[in-house]
Structures are given as C-alpha cells and as structure tokens.
Design an enzyme around this catalytic site. Sequence first.
Site, PDB file in Angstrom:
ATOM      1  N   ARG A 301       0.828  -1.215   0.000  1.00 57.39           N
ATOM      2  CA  ARG A 301       0.000   0.000   0.000  1.00 57.39           C
ATOM      3  C   ARG A 301       0.857   1.257   0.000  1.00 57.39           C
ATOM      4  O   ARG A 301       0.595   2.207  -0.737  1.00 57.39           O
ATOM      5  CB  ARG A 301      -0.943  -0.019   1.207  1.00 57.39           C
ATOM      6  CG  ARG A 301      -2.076  -0.985   0.977  1.00 57.39           C
ATOM      7  CD  ARG A 301      -2.971  -1.234   2.172  1.00 57.39           C
ATOM      8  NE  ARG A 301      -4.078  -2.082   1.727  1.00 57.39           N
ATOM      9  CZ  ARG A 301      -5.147  -2.397   2.440  1.00 57.39           C
ATOM     10  NH1 ARG A 301      -5.275  -1.948   3.681  1.00 57.39           N
ATOM     11  NH2 ARG A 301      -6.089  -3.145   1.935  1.00 57.39           N
ATOM     12  N   TYR A 441      -5.928  -0.325  -7.153  1.00 53.80           N
ATOM     13  CA  TYR A 441      -5.345  -1.599  -6.691  1.00 53.80           C
ATOM     14  C   TYR A 441      -4.730  -1.512  -5.286  1.00 53.80           C
ATOM     15  O   TYR A 441      -4.590  -0.434  -4.747  1.00 53.80           O
ATOM     16  CB  TYR A 441      -4.439  -2.256  -7.724  1.00 53.80           C
ATOM     17  CG  TYR A 441      -3.220  -1.577  -8.288  1.00 53.80           C
ATOM     18  CD1 TYR A 441      -2.611  -0.471  -7.727  1.00 53.80           C
ATOM     19  CD2 TYR A 441      -2.640  -2.124  -9.444  1.00 53.80           C
ATOM     20  CE1 TYR A 441      -1.471   0.066  -8.292  1.00 53.80           C
ATOM     21  CE2 TYR A 441      -1.492  -1.587 -10.015  1.00 53.80           C
ATOM     22  CZ  TYR A 441      -0.915  -0.490  -9.432  1.00 53.80           C
ATOM     23  OH  TYR A 441       0.208   0.045  -9.981  1.00 53.80           O
ATOM     24  N   GLU A 442      -4.442  -2.662  -4.734  1.00 58.35           N
ATOM     25  CA  GLU A 442      -4.002  -2.774  -3.323  1.00 58.35           C
ATOM     26  C   GLU A 442      -5.030  -2.212  -2.354  1.00 58.35           C
ATOM     27  O   GLU A 442      -4.679  -1.604  -1.340  1.00 58.35           O
ATOM     28  CB  GLU A 442      -2.650  -2.101  -3.108  1.00 58.35           C
ATOM     29  CG  GLU A 442      -1.500  -2.771  -3.798  1.00 58.35           C
ATOM     30  CD  GLU A 442      -1.404  -4.258  -3.505  1.00 58.35           C
ATOM     31  OE1 GLU A 442      -1.751  -4.677  -2.388  1.00 58.35           O
ATOM     32  OE2 GLU A 442      -0.995  -5.013  -4.408  1.00 58.35           O
ATOM     33  N   GLY A 443      -6.292  -2.430  -2.638  1.00 58.90           N
ATOM     34  CA  GLY A 443      -7.348  -1.886  -1.782  1.00 58.90           C
ATOM     35  C   GLY A 443      -7.761  -0.536  -2.315  1.00 58.90           C
ATOM     36  O   GLY A 443      -6.967   0.407  -2.277  1.00 58.90           O
ATOM     37  N   GLN A 448      -9.376   2.081   1.829  1.00 60.85           N
ATOM     38  CA  GLN A 448      -8.350   2.721   2.656  1.00 60.85           C
ATOM     39  C   GLN A 448      -8.990   3.671   3.659  1.00 60.85           C
ATOM     40  O   GLN A 448      -8.586   3.739   4.821  1.00 60.85           O
ATOM     41  CB  GLN A 448      -7.357   3.516   1.793  1.00 60.85           C
ATOM     42  CG  GLN A 448      -6.663   2.726   0.703  1.00 60.85           C
ATOM     43  CD  GLN A 448      -5.806   1.604   1.237  1.00 60.85           C
ATOM     44  OE1 GLN A 448      -5.223   1.718   2.320  1.00 60.85           O
ATOM     45  NE2 GLN A 448      -5.738   0.497   0.514  1.00 60.85           N
TER      46      GLN A 448
END
Lengths: 589, 589
Positions: A301, A441-443, A448
């Site tokens: 992240r 991406y990555e959450g 977040q």
Amino acid sequence: MYKAPVEDISFTLKHVAGLKPALDSGAFGDLGEDLVDAILSEAGRFASEEVAPLYKIGDEHGAVLKDAAVTTPPGWKALYRSWIDGGWNALSGPEEFGGQGLPTMLGVAALEMWNSAAMAFGIGPTLTMGAVEALDKHASEALKAKYLAKLVSGEWMGTMNLTEPQAGSDLAALRTRAEPAGDGTYRIFGQKIFITYGEHDFTDNIVHLVLARLPDAPAGTRGISLFLVPKFLVNDDGSLGARNDVFCSGLEHKLGIHASPTCTMIYGDGFRGATPGAIGWLIGEENKGLACMFTMMNNARLCVGMQGVAVAEAATQKAIAYANERRQGKVSDYTGAGMAPIVHHPDVQRNLLTMKALTQIARAISYSCAHAIDLARVSSGDEATHWRDRANLLTPLAKAFSTDVGVDVASLGVQVHGGMGFIEETGAAALYRDARIAPIYEGTNGIQAIDLVARKLPLGGGEHVHGYIAELKAVADEVRTSNLQGFGRTAETLDRALDDLSEATRFLQKLLADGRLDEAQAGATPYLRLISLAAGGAYLARGGLAEQNRIALCRFFAENLLGEASALKERVIGGAESLSAAGKALISA
Amino acid sequence: MYKAPVEDISFTLKHVAGLKPALDSGAFGDLGEDLVDAILSEAGRFASEEVAPLYKIGDEHGAVLKDAAVTTPPGWKALYRSWIDGGWNALSGPEEFGGQGLPTMLGVAALEMWNSAAMAFGIGPTLTMGAVEALDKHASEALKAKYLAKLVSGEWMGTMNLTEPQAGSDLAALRTRAEPAGDGTYRIFGQKIFITYGEHDFTDNIVHLVLARLPDAPAGTRGISLFLVPKFLVNDDGSLGARNDVFCSGLEHKLGIHASPTCTMIYGDGFRGATPGAIGWLIGEENKGLACMFTMMNNARLCVGMQGVAVAEAATQKAIAYANERRQGKVSDYTGAGMAPIVHHPDVQRNLLTMKALTQIARAISYSCAHAIDLARVSSGDEATHWRDRANLLTPLAKAFSTDVGVDVASLGVQVHGGMGFIEETGAAALYRDARIAPIYEGTNGIQAIDLVARKLPLGGGEHVHGYIAELKAVADEVRTSNLQGFGRTAETLDRALDDLSEATRFLQKLLADGRLDEAQAGATPYLRLISLAAGGAYLARGGLAEQNRIALCRFFAENLLGEASALKERVIGGAESLSAAGKALISA
C-alpha cells in the site's frame, strides 16, 4: 523527460519526514547523510537515464502474450537486468539473504524515482519486495533458504495472487483450493485475476504467493492460507526443475501501465498435459494466510502510494517545462519580446503550484509513513508500539491521498498542455492513463478510508491520532513564533484546519464507540482527505521552517488549498444523514 | 449501455431551466410540451439504440488516414446517414434553409444525448451547427444560397479552422494568408492543426470556415478575416466541381474520441499538381473575422459544455448499473443472501451521489444558458439585452464547469468499477479518456474563467450578475418558506454559498475597476467553480421544489458538496498574493 528531483527527495526525507534526526541519533547504525545522498543520486541517475527513456516504448508496445508466454516491450528485459545488476532490488532487503538492509525510507525514495520514470516498471519489483517481506517473516527456514536470496537479488521475481473474479475487496469469497498431497506439499487449483507480472520474460523463475483454501477450512477470511507456488520447481541445488502447473491464460487490455503484464493465472488445470495441480508449499500456519498477506499488503500500500507521488512528480515536471516553452498571449509581468511563455499567466501558475504543492504533500506523508516503519523496526517497547501505530495510521493516507493526488495532478498536467496534452506523443496523457490504476489496486481508496476510520482511529485507545495532531499543531506554533513574514496566514489556516481535524476525529471516534459504523463509513473518504491536507500543510511548513525558499509554496498551499478542510469537516460531521437518505434511490428494485 | 435519461432531461428543461413558463407564455409560438417530449423521446431512442452501439467500435478502430482521405470506423458513415435522414442535424437550424427552427434548448438537449452515446460522433455536427450559425449571420446571400441548405440538412458538414501551431489560445499570432484573386475570390495558404472532422467520409463535401490574414491586414486580432473554403467547389446548379487545394496531411493520435478525425489541414500547397492556393470566399467584412468566428465559438462553447454533461451522464449510469450488479462484502442495510451489491456501501453511495449531483448541476446550468439564448432571440429591447447578458454570463460556466465535471465524474466512474474500471473492455476507462478533451478545446477552461471574470462580470454595468445571484437567493427563500422537511439544511447552506458568491463577485469587480487585472485573473478559476456550485445548488433546489423525489439529492449536494463554496471564496479573495509570490519560482531563468 523526467529528471529525478534528488535534492527535493533528500530534503524531504531528512528535514520533513525525520531521517536527519534519526541518522544523528544513530538509529540506523553508521548510515550517514553522505551515503544516503550518494544512493539517492545514483538511483536518480539510473531512473532518469536508464528507465525513463524506455517509458514510451513500454507504453506503445505493452506486454504481449503468446502461447502462455509473455514478452515485455523491447529493451525492458535488458533494463531489468541492468537494474538488478546495480543492486537496486536488494536495497532494503534483509542482509541475511544478500540485501543491503537499508531503511525503508530509502527503498521508498528510490521506488518513487523508478515509478516516475515508468510506473509499469516500478510496479514489478514492488511485488517482489512484498514477497520477500512475507517470506522473511512467515516462511519456514527451508523455503527461505531456497527462495529468498534470489528474490532479494531480483534474479527471480515475486507475485501476489489474491483476486478472483468474485473476490476482490472481499477476500472472504475466495475459492481457490489447496489440497494436501501427503508429502508436505499441496496441490493448488483455481483461477486468479489481475495478477501483476504474473508471467513475463524478465527472470527465469517467478515465485507466486497464492491465497487458497484447504479442504477443511472454515468459511470466510479465517479459512484462507498462503502458499508459495513457483513457476519452475527448484531443485535442492538451486537449479530449476520441472515446469509447475501454473499458466497465464490471458492479459488484460488496460487503460495504462501497458508494459506491466496483468495476468489471468490458471492453477492446476493440467495445462499442456501436466498432472493437474500446481505444486505449492504452505507459508506460515494453515488458515492464517490473510495475516501473512497483510504483511505484504501494508508494504504494498505504501509502495502504491509512491506511485501516486511518482506520477504526480513526473506530470508536474512535464507541465512546468512545457509552460516555460509554450508562448501564448501577453501578460503584464513579461517584458520579453513576442508572446509570453504561458508560465507567466496567473491561471497557469495556479495549476502548476497546485500540482507542486500536492505532490510535495503526498511525498511528505508517504516518507513519514516509511520513517515510522523504520523506527518501529529499530526500536523496542512503547517506542516500537508508537511507531507501529504511526505507520499504521499513515499507511491509508500514503496510499489513498497520494494516489488521488496522482490522478488530479496528472489531469492538471494534461490541462496545462492545452491541445497538445490530448495528443499521445506529448506524454502527458500517458501519465493521466497510468495514474488511474493507483487509487484502485491494493485496496481501493474507499477501502483505505474505511480502514483509516474503523481500524486506525482506535489505535492507542483512540489517543494515537490525537498525539499526531498535537505534533502537527506544534509546527503551526513554530511558524507563528518564527515571525517569518513570508508565511503569510500559514499559521492561522493551519491551526484552523487542525482544529477541524481534531473535531472531525472525535466525532468519528464517538460514532465508532456508539457502534454507528455506517455513519462513520459515510464520512471516511472526506476524513481521509481532511487529515491528509492538514498533515500536508504542517509538513510543508516544516520544510519552510528548515529552508527559506520553501516558504512561498507552503503559503500558497495554506492560503489557497487548505481552506477545503472546513468543508471536509462539515461533510464528515453533517453529511451522513443526507447521504443515507439520497443513497436509497440508487438501489435497483 | 447508455439509456437516454429522457425524463430527467425533459424535467430539467421545463422546470429548472425555464422552458415550461416560456412555452406557456407562447414565447416559442405553438410549440407545446407534447411536441417537446416527443422529440426528446425520439432523440433518446436514436441515441440509445443507434448511436451508443457503435461507440466501442469507434473507440477501437478510430479514424484512419490514407492518401489524404479519412475513413471513419465501420458503421459510422451509415450511422451519420441515418442520423441526418432522421432530420436531427436540422433540429435547430434556420427554417429558411430547411431547418426546423426549434429552440436551442432542444438542440442542446438532443446534443447531450448524441454525446452521451458517443462523444466522437456528437462533436462532428457541433461544428456544422457552428458553421450554419456563422454563415446565417454573416455570409452573403449568394454564399447562403449555395451552402446553407446542405449544411442545415447535414448533407455536407462544416469545420472551424482557427488553430495553428503557434496560435492556439492567442489568435493574434495567426499566420495563414488570404490573397485576393481579383475575381471576388481569395487564395488561402497556410497550415491549420487540430481541425475536428477536417476530413472524413461522412459527406461528399466539407465546408471549411477558415481564419486568415489579408496581405494588408493590421497585426494582431484586428487583422483576421473569415473565409469559406469548400473541399469541392460548388457549381451554380449545386453540383460538385473541382477538388479545392485543401488537404488533410495528418491525423492526431489522441487519448480519446478516437473516431473523431483531428486533422492537420494544408491550404494552398499545390497538392497533387493543383495550382497552389485554396479557393475561398470572404464571410462578412474584411478584418472582422474574429467577430464572425465568435458567433460560432459561443455556440460551440455551450456545445462542448454539453459534452461534459453527456460524458458525466454516461459515466454515472454505467457506475450505478455496475454498483447494483457487483457484490462484495456485507453491509448492515442489506438483508439478502450472500454478499451485498456494492451500491449498499455508504462510501460507494457517496461516489455515486456525487456523480449524480454534479451531472444534474452541469445539465441545469447548460440548459439555462441555452434558454437564455432562446429568449434573447425571441425578445426585444431591454429584455433581449437581459437574456443576451444572461447567455453570455452562463456560457463560460456551461463550458468550463460542465467539462470539469465530465472529467471528475468519469474518473469517479472508473473508481466505482474497481479493477474492472481500468480494463478497456468495461468502457468506463474510455469515458475517462474521452472526457479529458472537453476542458481543453473551444478555449481552455482557464480561458473561460478569465472570460467570465474580465468580460462577463462587467455586463450591465456590473449589475447583471448580481441580478442573477438575487434570483438564486429567491430559490433559497422559497426552500425556507416551503417548510419541506426533506430539504434539511439546504436553505441555510445555499444562502451561505450565495453570500460567499456575492462577496467574491464584488471583490473581483473592485479589482477590475482598479485595473488590477492580474489579481482578478488569479482568482478566476476558483470563482468560476464558486458561481457554478452556488447556481447548481439553487437549480437542484428548484427541481426539488417542483418534484418531491428530487429533494434528497438536492439535500445531499447542499450538505456534502456545497460547503466547498467558502473555501473557493477565500481562494478568490485571499489567494492572489501568495500565488504571485510562489509563482515566480516556476519561471525558468
């Protein structure tokens, strides 16, 4: 063409994000400023001179899939080879396995530069770094011995295999199966999508980390385990053995980062006559895969946040250069011959300063997050807890705020170029395309924001965030007592933003305490932006206090952009009811 | 797939932008609501069923140049043919030349739908409409007789040729030459770039309107004349004669609207053995070309604004549909089986409601601008002046605010789709690409903001804008006295925003009066957004007063998005000094 802003990066690391005091206190052993600067400068050279020139060819050619093999764009394989030969993959890797063990801050600063030069290049090693970290923390000694050194050097690359068509943000829905083979290995069956660098020609082996379910696993996220599945099995002497039953069946046709292969990966389908089942090894404990994966994801992240910073920096540089070249119209402060370079127009300056300020803020937040990770590692007891909490608090900001900034700044960059910005050859449009994936991406950034509110505000019994706000307040005080004229109304606007932040924070904490999670979630996105802007204002001020020539941009931010804070506070505090009332109409019958 | 929001469009025209009272008063003769609705409904059907299905093929194939001829994507030529056969090009054209003479409002509403279905399609007729208007107002009877009927029907298309490499926003730098041939015609020499639909296969003739300089013309913008240059000369019987010396030498490779050919046009180069010099006819008076062109440009600016509305509408529809299909996670208000459709998540609702509210606001502003144009046409004396001023005031809002909304909403649309949003097949990314041109062409949004502040705030001796604000204030009062619960704090936030607007307006007017133009320009962009948000809030409220089910979205906007107004006011009033201080550092030595 991108030129790495080494001085700005070095300054931000040392004087804004806390590296200098840490170096001075010996927190990183004998690492000194000279070495830091030498590394940054060499990384900057490599990024500007080696990586950046291959950006365009990467964007135009993209990665190509043929017969389950992916070919990267012309020159990219050689670039990767030269990059790992320079030791760049090993920068912050564990020393035990050949890494240089340098602080995360440095790794992250270098990562910014690779990504500014070519985001599609920078994303690959990000996944390898995540795999290194997960293996280092959770894998057996045997697996570490076999894989880690080659992942640290970059001779092999790593991947993260989480997403499936029905399981994106919600991993509870994951279906990929892992069956024990009885010999300590497992057979993996399933389909994974959106696998970055899932297949490519950079390295002769690829180490996939794969989330899957054991046959007797509980439902939901508590039944997920993590497996290591190599593309080629590895013999005990380290040589490559048989091809494993994991193949790339498709590449996505994406808006941006074309050179980065985004793969559909098929595990255990008996491809090409193989006995069905991809051979895998368990990492960590059964059913504890998500915890292992979170090690990777937190790191990833922050790394994706750096992509936001990186693309914003590249877009800003390009726009400033163009605005100094392109001439249109007249303006009172330009006394040269002919039309004025458009950089003289106040409205163009507003765009450029906005780009510059947002980029610097995103950088300061992200480096501060990296610094907290570093200090958590080298300290112990309460101090370690403090820095771990700080890293956890700042990770969603680094990821979401920076990547939103990436999109907004890249969009302004296109705008500053006028008609030329819409033409692909100019390069501004490519940054606008690339930037768009990072908030996803990555959450997603929405995830977040929810993570920030629901999991990070409660840290330290709810007090950690207030400690952070108090630190930021101290910067405002310092500006006030400094009596430096150039700051204008910085102290006043910063104080007001921090008061707004404080109030919004307590409001959300109260909602959480009362179990009103939906209302807290409704305010999550504006809250994330609020804390980021307020923190960013303080970081810019800290920079201005350390270096006179940074005051003007800080003041521009404080007097032009920080005012958004009060509207954000109102949105957090007073927005949920109307959101809920209007939201129902969106739902199909 | 896009489905034309006919009901929403009809409602906004009638009850928000003023069409119903105008119809009731007989301002448009015997045009009644029934006919309006029938036209909208048929346009909606054509856009949804005929245009939208060709969007993807247009984006993927793009326009192709070979041997100076441009081929549009498969199916597009037939689409255009069927579109003009339906009479759509003639909708608001002058009746004298076969047009239906319907109000601009209707033309603009239909234009929204063509553009939502495929922006690359919608932009072509926009230019033809502009050419029609310029010829109708300024050309000789002979030219009108020869060209107008075919342009009105769409049998031929028109183009606007302004930009040259060195002359974009600043037309004073224009170099294209026009030499009198002694027979009443002229020979045109020069290169024009970024010419939309400069060459294509839709029609067998193309009518270029070209800005050029006569040999003895004064320097700057007072030496520019407007010429009509057909691709094929037209015989007196209306048949096509010789090929004129104007050719397309290149197509731009663009970020979006791929199906729209963006041409470099070469005039008078003796291409293919022609006697050098493109044959042209003067439109209007010598050296008065810019005034003629402004006729076209004002219209074109509103039309480009509609592209912003259009792409925002398309993106919003797509995102709402996806959010109702895609299931991830759990949420308290969803009691169905399995994972909840993501539309139930408050953070997703925030994105969708933001998209919806901004789209409706941009639409209301743009239709109100069209309405003012219509009323200026059918009224006289002070009333005509009033409506002309109103149209002039609202044109930069319609263009710049709507197109900024287009970009922001398309970006949110990608975000709502998560990983799928970044994949081209999904279609959300294409809207994000297409949207990006609209803030740039027909005068960048920065230029629009400067136009608003420098030229529109002084209208009516500076009082016109205050009259407009007073009208908006009256809406806030009406909300308050309505005592409708669902409005929440709408009246209060709207009042506050309008007070901020009023204060910012007087501040800028004072700067203008004091000759402090640079400072006024520094605040132009935030001012344009401020007036647009405040007006938008009032328009949403007017909608809510007319229809109960529109109150919730109005309240969401008022309590979540309108708060930005106070920060914008501060930026206008207090931002210029720090901008100027920081801006100097952007200028290269």
